[in-house]
Design an enzyme around this catalytic site. Structure first.
Site, PDB file in Angstrom:
ATOM      1  N   GLU A  40       0.898  -1.152   0.055  1.00 17.38           N
ATOM      2  CA  GLU A  40      -0.148   0.060   0.044  1.00 17.38           C
ATOM      3  C   GLU A  40       0.842   1.315   0.035  1.00 17.38           C
ATOM      4  OE1 GLU A  40      -2.215   2.947   0.020  1.00 17.38           O
ATOM      5  OE2 GLU A  40      -2.989   1.014  -0.137  1.00 17.38           O
ATOM      6  N   ALA A  41       0.544   2.110  -0.948  1.00 18.04           N
ATOM      7  CA  ALA A  41       1.529   3.200  -0.979  1.00 18.04           C
ATOM      8  C   ALA A  41       1.285   4.357   0.002  1.00 18.04           C
ATOM      9  CB  ALA A  41       1.273   3.984  -2.235  1.00 18.04           C
ATOM     10  N   HIS A 475     -16.397   8.002  -9.572  1.00 15.73           N
ATOM     11  CA  HIS A 475     -16.570   6.431  -9.929  1.00 15.73           C
ATOM     12  C   HIS A 475     -15.755   5.935 -11.137  1.00 15.73           C
ATOM     13  CE1 HIS A 475     -20.748   6.812  -7.693  1.00 15.73           C
ATOM     14  NE2 HIS A 475     -19.644   6.700  -6.797  1.00 15.73           N
TER      15      HIS A 475
END
Length: 538
Positions: A40-41, A475
């Site tokens: 995860e960055a 989205h």
């Protein structure tokens, strides 16, 4: 482990701990013999504002947990740039979104199947929606009970929402108690990803229960820079740890990209997988000419209508009063109730704005507050709003590289409102919102229309307002689309065409945007992908 040392080897490397990545990490690590690395960055989901539902108002623009992307100038919007908030934290966008649980229409998934994606019809995906759910209303044909993801009814109901639903009925739109059940069409209340008054992100629902498994390694501050390949096979990932150390990890079975509709296609391209001509512009040696990477970009764009309210019952009123802020804060801290425990939209409707639409083409997101977009804040008066959103946009855009640097934001060109049908639906939607505002009992709460205001009357004026003042619901999908056509990036098993040992599992694989919010479908995609991956390894 730094370059020059022996890299650590895992069975699976998952890039991105968001709505899909946390699901995959949980499901794949259920097998104790399987070693899983999750990258995860961003950082850990430790912020207070992540876990309080109303906190999306803070996290939606917080660079500590948010990529804060921005589009290129949009031609059909007069050259305006549009802000894209996307989660950069454990849980990804499920940690900063509006907490709304919507699946879309059955017809959306049947259409995916009709496009050649075997195994993705509504009946195919329904078991995965049900498996994910722990629905407050219990299990039935459409819903699950006992799954990781808490899906609950609103505990706080503002009288504005009841008036809004009644006004929809007065305009011929039926009540619908369950948008995710037998039919989507109608007006009613949302369900939300909330448990006991707290946000139920995928980090909370999926990753936390799996966190103590010895076969699962979770690294935060780990931003992927390149997918490593040997010939036409993915073999590992190179990533930067905490902005300094360069680390290599190897994958015995598969590398799985779950970095979202922006970062997944970007990572493919900087790794040499994408349109060869475009990659050559930046001196990237092509591993595979895959022209569809970054194409087919879709998003929900619309606009809001806002009203002044004649009663002090909106969230604006809370924020205008220190005493009310203290009161609702104590409500949440002591009982996990009150206005701070609700999602971004409380009530909604899905209906057909155009007579030739076979299914609902329009969504309203009714909000008991009013203000600008994202960083603009709430208006300084009692007010509420309705966001108008064409749900199946025909406008298509693209994502391209800005440079070969994986840390550089790519060029995001969604081409909002480039399709005439999208514009027509939005205009008709605003006109419907006005008819509802004139209907009892909603009209009894209204002083006047604040924006766009009564002077905006003709279709041309309404469109001009939406062009100049609209925004996205964030989205974004489609940039690594699933299919078998020349622009498809992954096959129906979500394997990247032409590269063994590499899959994409996130919203970017959607060939067409679903009719509604995208968090629940992304979780479903990951649930289904986990079965596919385990089946392939058997």
């Amino acid at each position: 482990m730094a370059d020059g040392s022996t890299p650590e080897t895992y069975d699976y490397i998952i890039v991105g701990a968001g709505s899909a990545g946390c699901v995959l990490a949980n499901r794949l690590s259920e097998d104790p013999k399987t070693r899983v690395l999750l990258l995860e960055a961003g950082g850990r989901d430790s912020s207070f504002w992540i876990h309080i539902p109303i906190g999306y108002g803070k996290t939606i623009a917080d660079p500590k947990v948010n990529w804060k992307f921005e589009t290129e100038p949009n031609p059909a919007l007069g050259g305006r740039r549009i802000y894209w908030p996307r989660g950069r934290v454990l849980g990804g966008s499920s940690s900063i979104n509006g907490l709304i649980y919507i699946r879309g229409q059955a017809e959306d998934y049947d259409h995916w199947r009709q496009l050649g994606n075997t195994g993705w019809s509504y009946e195919d995906v329904l078991p995965y929606f049900r498996r994910a759910e722990d629905n407050e209303n219990g299990a039935d044909r459409y819903h699950g009970s006992g799954g990781p993801l808490s899906v609950t009814n609103l505990r706080e109901r503002n009288p504005l929402c009841d008036a809004y639903i009644a006004a929809a009925e007065a305009c011929g739109i039926p009540r619908n108690p369950d948008f995710n059940g037998a039919r989507q069409e109608g007006a009613g209340y949302f369900q939300a990803t909330v448990r006991n008054g707290r946000r139920a992100s995928t980090a909370v629902a999926y990753l936390r229960p799996a966190g103590r498994r010895p076969n699962l390694t979770v690294l935060t501050g780990a931003e992927a820079e390149r997918i490593l390949t040997a010939g036409r096979r993915a073999t590992g990932v190179r990533f930067r740890r905490d902005g300094r150390e360069t680390v290599t990890a190897m994958a015995r079975r598969e590398v799985v990209l779950a970095a979202g509709s922006v970062k997944s296609p970007q990572l493919l391209m900087v790794s040499g997988i994408g349109p060869a001509g475009h990659l050559a512009e930046f001196g990237i040696t092509p591993v595979l000419d895959l022209p569809g990477v970054g194409q087919n970009l879709q998003d929900h764009y619309g606009g809001q209508i806002t009203w002044r309210c004649n009663r002090p019952i909106t969230m604006n009123d809370v924020m205008l009063s220190r005493w009310k802020q203290l009161h609702v804060g104590l409500q949440w801290l002591l009982a996990r109730r009150g206005p701070l425990s609700v999602p971004a939209g409380q009530a909604s409707l899905f209906t057909r704005a155009l007579p030739d639409s076979a299914t609902p083409d329009l969504q309203f997101l009714f909000q008991t507050f009013s203000g600008g977009y994202y960083e603009d804040g709430l208006f300084k008066f009692s007010g509420f709003a309705n966001f108008i959103c064409p749900v199946r946009p025909e406008s298509r855009g693209e994502l391209t590289l800005r440079s070969a640097d994986p840390h550089d934001m790519p060029r995001l060109a969604p081409n909002y409102f480039s399709a005439e049908r999208d514009r027509r639906i939005a205009v008709e939607g605003l006109k419907l919102a006005r008819r509802m505002a004139a209907a009892p009992p909603l009209r009894d709460f209204i002083v006047d229309e604040h924006l766009p205001g009564s002077a905006t009357a003709s279709d041309a004026q309404i469109l001009d307002y939406l062009v100049k003042n609209g925004g996205c619901v964030s989205h974004q999908v489609g940039t690594c689309k699933m299919g078998t056509d020349p622009l498809a990036v992954v096959d129906p098993e979500l394997r990247v065409h032409g590269i063994a040992g590499l899959r994409v599992v996130d919203a970017s694989i959607m060939p067409r945007l679903i009719s509604g919010n995208t968090n629940a479908p992304t979780i479903m995609i990951a649930e289904k992908a986990a079965d596919m991956i385990r089946k392939g390894a058997a």
